[in-house]
Design an enzyme around this catalytic site. Structure first.
Site, PDB file in Angstrom:
ATOM      1  N   ASP A   1      -4.722   5.401  -3.105  1.00 52.39           N
ATOM      2  CA  ASP A   1      -5.636   6.245  -2.546  1.00 52.39           C
ATOM      3  C   ASP A   1      -5.769   7.537  -3.088  1.00 52.39           C
ATOM      4  O   ASP A   1      -6.689   8.434  -2.933  1.00 52.39           O
ATOM      5  CB  ASP A   1      -5.279   6.483  -1.183  1.00 52.39           C
TER       6      ASP A   1
ATOM      7  N   HIS B   1      -3.262   5.007   6.492  1.00 49.32           N
ATOM      8  CA  HIS B   1      -3.458   3.611   5.725  1.00 49.32           C
ATOM      9  C   HIS B   1      -4.736   3.637   4.828  1.00 49.32           C
ATOM     10  O   HIS B   1      -4.752   4.739   4.117  1.00 49.32           O
ATOM     11  CB  HIS B   1      -3.642   2.704   6.924  1.00 49.32           C
TER      12      HIS B   1
ATOM     13  N   HIS C   1       4.714   5.845  -0.267  1.00 49.35           N
ATOM     14  CA  HIS C   1       4.516   4.586   0.376  1.00 49.35           C
ATOM     15  C   HIS C   1       5.455   4.024   1.040  1.00 49.35           C
ATOM     16  O   HIS C   1       6.761   4.383   0.571  1.00 49.35           O
ATOM     17  CB  HIS C   1       3.989   3.685  -0.907  1.00 49.35           C
TER      18      HIS C   1
END
Ligand code: CMC
Length: 428
Positions: free
Chosen positions: A363, A268, A307
């Site tokens: 990210d 995450h 994702h």
């Protein structure tokens, strides 16, 4: 009877059932009437990781993962990131509508009024070791704050909830900056409420001996954009933690500590830290093919890729990539960007990633900017937690005021031993 229905035939019994469909879903509890016999507790769904189970109705954030669309309260993320300040977006998330100037001024004033931490929180933080992980410190400090504001327990009082919301939005940058200073061995710098939300945060990170810290407007704007992009992302792991813990009527501080703990994980929010470590490990562009081969053999993941919802380019990654150039114009280029761009190019042409629809996520590029800004790698997930605090609190508010919500308590499919009698120690 609902206008949309589904008819199910149970092939075990030959019986048919007609169930209503609402908002494209059936109620899982409607399946309970489907029984193979009198002893049967009724049909359930099995869905580890909530791959296809809606746990709430929400009006905050919309994602179309196939098209790569992200909207807060209906507004496309590109438009918000292109024009708004972070607090303007925070207001939008919390209140559901964009603020008028007076409303934004009042909200900003209210947040500014709460930026200072109780001195005992500061003392509590000094107890951490010099090399404590910033996320461990963040989670514990947020949890400890519930002891400073015990009225937060009155979660059914809207005014109390609102006060804690303002406190948390205002204080998380201060906590984050103190964490940074603690690890760097620097004296803590107090908030300067004349500065913007992100300007003040930069001030608390980098002010040394100057009487007034001069915020670089490019860095301030870049941070606003990064914070906007991270403010919410519907029912992800940490938001689900916030809602689940909050569903037991736990206060906002303790629930938010649980959400932050979920964010800490490398699958995450911890991925931004993992990306940087991965890029450093790869070290140079010529070593990328070898790294990709290892990922394809299952020897690790390409961090910052893939994702649960996006099966297309994450729109946040696209905006971050553009923002990186602006930050580099001030800080100089982070050499890791060349490795990241080449890694992305090679992965996006590779059958393994194409077949699984794996694209860069938020990210992949964020850590490269944070590093260029001088933020240590271990702080990256804290940088994610600051703006996500707004999303977590907004979901908490929606959950508490939703009459459909109950304490979170999933079912299990019990596959263990049947009933058996206890065996004394000497007979085992
Ligand atoms: N590198 C290599 N293979 C991958 C990756 C990756 N990053 N992500 C997924 N896969 C493969 C996975 O091995 C599986 O292959 P197979 O079907 O052959 O077993 C397939 O793709 C589906 O993966 P999954 O794990 O079932 O997918 P998921 O929806 O459960 O996981 C994810 C989503 C984000 C946890 C995963 O893509 C991942 O681990 N990515 C790397 C960590 C990361 O960047 N996380 C940040 C997510 S975005 C921001 C946030 O949420 O905080």
């Amino acid at each position: 009877m609902a206008t949309e229905t589904i008819t199910i035939t149970d092939n075990r019994t030959g019986k048919t059932y007609t169930l209503p469909i609402e908002h494209g879903a059936i109620k899982a509890t409607d399946l309970r009437q489907i029984k193979a016999g009198d002893e049967d507790q009724g049909l359930a769904t099995y869905d580890p990781g909530f791959m296809n189970t809606a746990a709430c109705k929400s009006r905050i954030c919309f994602i179309d993962g196939d098209k790569g669309i992200l909207e807060y309260r209906g507004y496309p993320i590109e438009q918000l990131a292109g024009t708004c300040s972070f607090l303007e977006v925070a207001y939008l998330l919390v209140h559901g509508e964009l603020p008028k100037q007076g409303e934004l001024d009042e909200f900003t004033r209210n947040v500014s009024n709460h930026t200072i931490l109780h001195e005992n929180v500061k003392q509590f933080m000094t107890g951490f070791r010099y090399d404590a992980h910033p996320m461990g410190m963040f989670v514990s400090t947020v949890a400890a704050m519930s002891t400073f504001y015990p009225e937060a327990k009155n979660i059914h009082d809207p005014a109390v909830r609102r006060k804690q919301m303002l406190r948390l939005i205002a204080k998380v940058p201060t906590i984050a900056a103190f964490i940074y200073r603690h690890n760097a061995g620097l004296p803590y710098a107090y908030p300067d409420n004349e500065l913007s939300y992100t300007g003040n945060f930069l001030n608390m990170l980098y002010k040394i001996t100057e009487s007034k810290y001069k915020v670089n407007p490019i860095m301030e704007r870049a941070l606003d954009i990064l914070f906007i992009l991270h403010a919410d992302h519907e029912q992800n792991c940490s938001t689900t933690a916030m809602r689940s813990v909050g569903s037991a009527n736990t206060d906002q501080f303790s629930s938010l500590a649980a959400a932050a703990a979920a964010l800490y994980g490398p699958l995450h929010g911890g991925a931004n830290e993992a990306v940087l470590k991965m890029l450093r490990q790869i070290g140079s562009k010529d070593r990328i093919p070898e790294f990709i081969e290892r990922v394809k053999k299952g020897e690790g993941r390409l961090m910052g890729f893939g994702h649960r919802v996006y099966k297309n380019y994450d729109p946040r990654a696209r905006i971050i990539k553009q923002t990186a150039e602006e930050v580099f114009s001030v800080t100089g280029k982070n050499p890791l960007i060349d490795i990241a761009v080449e890694l992305e190019r090679i992965a996006l042409e590779d059958e393994y990633f194409i077949k699984r629809r794996l694209y860069p996520n938020v990210d992949f590029y964020s850590g490269i900017i944070y590093e260029a800004m001088g933020i240590p790698t271990e702080m990256f997930t804290v940088m994610f937690a600051i703006p996500r605090t707004v999303g977590w609190l907004t979901h908490y508010e929606e959950m508490v005021t939703d009459a459909d919500q109950k304490i979170a308590r999933p079912k299990q499919l019990y596959l263990g031993s049947g009933r058996r009698d206890f065996v004394p120690m000497d007979k085992r």
